[in-house]
Scaffold this active site. Structure first.
Site, PDB file in Angstrom:
ATOM      1  N   HIS A 112      23.990 -50.288  20.125  1.00 47.50           N
ATOM      2  CA  HIS A 112      25.071 -49.461  20.920  1.00 47.50           C
ATOM      3  C   HIS A 112      25.002 -47.941  20.070  1.00 47.50           C
ATOM      4  CE1 HIS A 112      26.910 -50.993  16.903  1.00 47.50           C
ATOM      5  NE2 HIS A 112      27.683 -49.829  16.933  1.00 47.50           N
ATOM      6  N   HIS A 113      23.937 -47.663  19.052  1.00 46.08           N
ATOM      7  CA  HIS A 113      23.711 -46.538  18.870  1.00 46.08           C
ATOM      8  C   HIS A 113      22.399 -45.989  19.186  1.00 46.08           C
ATOM      9  CE1 HIS A 113      27.107 -45.873  16.345  1.00 46.08           C
ATOM     10  NE2 HIS A 113      27.285 -46.958  15.801  1.00 46.08           N
ATOM     11  N   HIS A 129      30.596 -55.727  18.345  1.00 42.98           N
ATOM     12  CA  HIS A 129      29.465 -54.614  18.131  1.00 42.98           C
ATOM     13  C   HIS A 129      29.417 -54.127  16.777  1.00 42.98           C
ATOM     14  CE1 HIS A 129      33.022 -51.786  18.461  1.00 42.98           C
ATOM     15  NE2 HIS A 129      32.451 -50.771  18.138  1.00 42.98           N
ATOM     16  N   ASP A 130      30.404 -54.100  15.797  1.00 40.95           N
ATOM     17  CA  ASP A 130      30.263 -53.464  14.449  1.00 40.95           C
ATOM     18  C   ASP A 130      30.542 -54.429  13.328  1.00 40.95           C
ATOM     19  OD1 ASP A 130      30.025 -50.604  14.978  1.00 40.95           O
ATOM     20  OD2 ASP A 130      32.076 -50.292  14.920  1.00 40.95           O
ATOM     21  N   LYS A 180      29.321 -54.145   9.697  1.00 35.36           N
ATOM     22  CA  LYS A 180      29.789 -53.434   8.866  1.00 35.36           C
ATOM     23  C   LYS A 180      30.590 -54.090   7.731  1.00 35.36           C
ATOM     24  CE  LYS A 180      31.135 -49.271  11.517  1.00 35.36           C
ATOM     25  NZ  LYS A 180      32.357 -48.833  12.192  1.00 35.36           N
ATOM     26  N   HIS A 190      24.260 -51.130   9.618  1.00 38.64           N
ATOM     27  CA  HIS A 190      24.986 -52.083  10.231  1.00 38.64           C
ATOM     28  C   HIS A 190      24.862 -52.566  11.727  1.00 38.64           C
ATOM     29  CE1 HIS A 190      26.755 -48.760  12.897  1.00 38.64           C
ATOM     30  NE2 HIS A 190      27.204 -49.808  13.448  1.00 38.64           N
ATOM     31  N   ASP A 222      32.029 -46.624  22.743  1.00 32.31           N
ATOM     32  CA  ASP A 222      32.430 -46.347  21.309  1.00 32.31           C
ATOM     33  C   ASP A 222      32.744 -44.993  20.844  1.00 32.31           C
ATOM     34  OD1 ASP A 222      32.461 -47.437  18.681  1.00 32.31           O
ATOM     35  OD2 ASP A 222      30.340 -46.904  18.213  1.00 32.31           O
TER      36      ASP A 222
END
Length: 351
Positions: free
Chosen positions: A261-262, A206-207, A210, A235, A290
Site C-alpha cells: 500500500h506504499h 494494511h498497517d 505497526k 511496517h 490511505d
C-alpha cells in the site's frame, strides 16, 4: 463478563528469567482467576508440550538471547496457531523486530497499565478461538453456508486489526473508513462484489506491521527524521510477514495490501519499488484510500486538510503516486466517499 469467562477458561504459559519484572502482569491475570503457569525460558518448550496452553507470553527484558532462543524453539513446535505475546522494554526496537520474526503475534511494552495488558491478552485468545474455527472445521462448520464462514473470517481480521488500534491509540474509525473507502473504490475499479467485500474485510490490516514500531516513532507529534522514517517503512514487510502463509483468499488479500500500500505507480514507493500493474490492484486501491484518509484526518503532527485540497493533491499525483485510472474512479465516487467519511467521524474529545 463474557470476556472474563473466555479468559478464565484459557491457560497462559509465561516464560521469563526474572519473575519480579512481570509481577504486575501476573497479578492482573490472577485477579480474574486465569490459569497461569510460570517457567524459565530454557524450560518453556518442555512445559508447553506437557501443558498445551492457549497463549504463550515470552519476556525478552532480562535475558534477551534466552528469550529469542525460546521463541525460536516454540515456533518450531507450537500447534493450532497458539499465539505468542512478547514482552519488551519501551524502546527495544531490535527486540520487537526479532520477536516478530520468530513468530510473536503481538508486542507488549512494559511497564503498561493493567487494562491494556488484559485487552491484548483477551484479543489474542479471541484470535486463537477464531483461528481454530477457521482451520479445523467440524461437522457443524462444514454444514455452514458461505456467509457464516465469511463472517468468521471477517471477525478474525477485525481481531487482528485491533492490535494496531491498541498500538497507535487510534479510535478505530480510521480502519472503518479505510475498509469502506477501499470497497467503494474497488467496485468502481471493476472488482466483483465478492472481491470488493474481501478487500473491505482485509483492508483494516494494511498497517498491522505497526505493532513493531516503537511508540516514540509511532506517536511522535512532529515529522519523522530519516532514521525514524526508515524504521517506520518496515511496517510494510513486517505486516506481510505476519500475514504470510495462509491459504484463505481473505488473508492473501490482507497480505498484499499490507506489503504494497506504499508502492507508487511510477516505482518510487517502498518497500520493493514496484511500478505500474506489477503492484497488486488491492495495493493500488488501498494507497489512494490511505492517503485520502491521512490528509483529511488530524495527525499528531498536522491538522486535517480541507477535502478539496486533499482531492487536488491526489489528482496531481495521478501517474506518479497513483494509477491514473483509479484517480479518475476516485473522483467519480467522491460523493460516496464523503458520505463514508461523515458516517465514521472521530469522536469528540470532552475536556
Amino acid at each position: 463478563m463474557e470476556d472474563n469467562r473466555l479468559l478464565r477458561k484459557s491457560r497462559i504459559l509465561i516464560a521469563a528469567d526474572n519473575f519480579r519484572l512481570i509481577t504486575p502482569l501476573t497479578d492482573s491475570l490472577s485477579k480474574i482467576q486465569i490459569h497461569v503457569r510460570l517457567t524459565v525460558s530454557k524450560q518453556a518448550t518442555a512445559v508447553y508440550s506437557d501443558w498445551l496452553p492457549d497463549l504463550i507470553i515470552v519476556d525478552l527484558q532480562t535475558q534477551f538471547d534466552h528469550g529469542i532462543a525460546c521463541l525460536t524453539q516454540l515456533k518450531s513446535i507450537v500447534q493450532d496457531a497458539v499465539p505468542i505475546l512478547a514482552l519488551t522494554g519501551p524502546d527495544a526496537v531490535a527486540s520487537r523486530q526479532a520477536a516478530l520474526s520468530q513468530g510473536a503475534k503481538d508486542i507488549l511494552s512494559l511497564p503498561c497499565d493493567a487494562a491494556e495488558a488484559l485487552a491484548r491478552v483477551r484479543n489474542l485468545l479471541e484470535l486463537r478461538c477464531l483461528h481454530q474455527r477457521l482451520r479445523q472445521p467440524d461437522a457443524t462448520m462444514i454444514s455452514q453456508d458461505h456467509h457464516q464462514t465469511h463472517d468468521i473470517q471477517s471477525n478474525f481480521c477485525q481481531r487482528l486489526a485491533r492490535l494496531v488500534v491498541y498500538r497507535d491509540r487510534d479510535t478505530g474509525t480510521h480502519a472503518m473508513r479505510m475498509s469502506h473507502y477501499a470497497a467503494a473504490l474497488g467496485r468502481a475499479a471493476g472488482l466483483t462484489a465478492v472481491e470488493s467485500d474481501l478487500l473491505q474485510q482485509a483492508c483494516p490490516l494494511h498497517d498491522i506491521g505497526k505493532i513493531a514500531i516503537p511508540d516514540r516513532i509511532l506517536l511522535k507529534p512532529a515529522p519523522l527524521d530519516s532514521d525514524e522514517w526508515s524504521m517506520m517503512q518496515t511496517h510494510t514487510t513486517i505486516g506481510a510477514d505476519l500475514l504470510a502463509g495462509d491459504d484463505s483468499a481473505l488473508l492473501r488479500i490482507a497480505h498484499d495490501t499490507a506489503l504494497t500500500h506504499h508502492e507508487k505507480w511510477d516505482g518510487s514507493g517502498y518497500p520493493q519499488g514496484l511500478s505500474g500493474e506489477s503492484i497488486p490492484l488491492v495495493g493500488r486501491i488501498t494507497a489512494i484510500c490511505d492517503v485520502f484518509d491521512a490528509l483529511t484526518s488530524v495527525r499528531p503532527y498536522k491538522p486535517a486538510w480541507p477535502v478539496k485540497d486533499a482531492v487536488a493533491a491526489i489528482c496531481q499525483q495521478g501517474g506518479r503516486h497513483f494509477e491514473p485510472r483509479l484517480v479518475k474512479a476516485f473522483c467519480t465516487i467522491l460523493p460516496e466517499l464523503l458520505a463514508i467519511k461523515a458516517h465514521y467521524t472521530e469522536p469528540k474529545t470532552v475536556a
